[in-house]
Design a protein around this motif. Structure first.
Motif, PDB file in Angstrom:
ATOM      1  N   GLN A 211       0.820  -1.209   0.000  1.00 50.36           N
ATOM      2  CA  GLN A 211       0.000   0.000   0.000  1.00 50.36           C
ATOM      3  C   GLN A 211       0.858   1.265   0.000  1.00 50.36           C
ATOM      4  O   GLN A 211       0.474   2.275  -0.581  1.00 50.36           O
TER       5      GLN A 211
ATOM      6  N   ILE B 151       2.404   2.173  -3.821  1.00 50.31           N
ATOM      7  CA  ILE B 151       1.530   2.267  -4.990  1.00 50.31           C
ATOM      8  C   ILE B 151       2.198   3.188  -6.007  1.00 50.31           C
ATOM      9  O   ILE B 151       2.617   4.302  -5.663  1.00 50.31           O
TER      10      ILE B 151
ATOM     11  N   GLU C 125      -2.599  -1.610 -12.248  1.00 47.78           N
ATOM     12  CA  GLU C 125      -3.579  -2.693 -12.151  1.00 47.78           C
ATOM     13  C   GLU C 125      -2.969  -3.924 -11.489  1.00 47.78           C
ATOM     14  O   GLU C 125      -3.597  -4.543 -10.621  1.00 47.78           O
TER      15      GLU C 125
ATOM     16  N   HIS D  55      -0.467  -3.975  -9.415  1.00 46.90           N
ATOM     17  CA  HIS D  55      -0.207  -3.643  -8.017  1.00 46.90           C
ATOM     18  C   HIS D  55      -1.486  -3.806  -7.185  1.00 46.90           C
ATOM     19  O   HIS D  55      -1.472  -4.438  -6.130  1.00 46.90           O
ATOM     20  N   TYR D  56      -2.587  -3.245  -7.682  1.00 47.39           N
ATOM     21  CA  TYR D  56      -3.855  -3.360  -6.956  1.00 47.39           C
ATOM     22  C   TYR D  56      -4.368  -4.797  -6.926  1.00 47.39           C
ATOM     23  O   TYR D  56      -5.010  -5.215  -5.962  1.00 47.39           O
ATOM     24  N   SER D  57      -4.062  -5.556  -7.945  1.00 43.15           N
ATOM     25  CA  SER D  57      -4.445  -6.967  -7.967  1.00 43.15           C
ATOM     26  C   SER D  57      -3.728  -7.724  -6.844  1.00 43.15           C
ATOM     27  O   SER D  57      -4.339  -8.537  -6.139  1.00 43.15           O
TER      28      SER D  57
ATOM     29  N   ASN E  50      -5.380  -6.701  -3.545  1.00 43.67           N
ATOM     30  CA  ASN E  50      -6.695  -7.326  -3.367  1.00 43.67           C
ATOM     31  C   ASN E  50      -6.595  -8.817  -3.084  1.00 43.67           C
ATOM     32  O   ASN E  50      -7.356  -9.345  -2.270  1.00 43.67           O
TER      33      ASN E  50
END
Length: 107
Positions: A59, A62, A80, A82-84, A87
């Motif tokens: 986090q 990012i 994308e 990174h956020y994957s 999640n």
């Protein structure tokens, strides 16, 4: 933080406490100051704490853009991905912590 007890319906301030269990399990809980009902906030073990550390690291790293010209398809893909990762790790944590909480609550 002030909350309302599910049992006695009275308001009280949360005072988080920790209880250590075998195998490195730590239970964080609070108790209603009126009826003494106990509420488990969350439960962690070594693996969960390691994943929480990984989550904080992800986090805080990012990808950022410094100039609009950097807003490219490659950047969006990197963002994308990174956020994957975040999640996926979040889902693993929620699942593991739910299982730990159920184990502690059933004792």
């Amino acid at each position: 933080m002030k909350v309302n007890c599910n049992e006695c319906q009275k308001d009280f301030l949360i005072d988080l406490k920790e209880k250590k269990h075998p195998k490195g399990i730590i239970e964080t809980y609070f108790v209603c100051t009126h009826c003494k009902n106990r509420f488990i906030a969350f439960v962690t073990n070594q693996n969960v704490r390691k994943k929480q550390h990984q989550m904080r690291k992800l986090q805080s790293s990012i990808p950022q853009i410094k100039h609009p010209s950097e807003y490219t398809e490659a950047f969006l893909k990197k963002l994308e991905d990174h956020y994957s990762k975040i999640n996926n790790l979040k889902a693993e944590l929620e699942s593991e912590m739910k299982i730990l909480k159920e184990q502690i609550a059933s004792k």
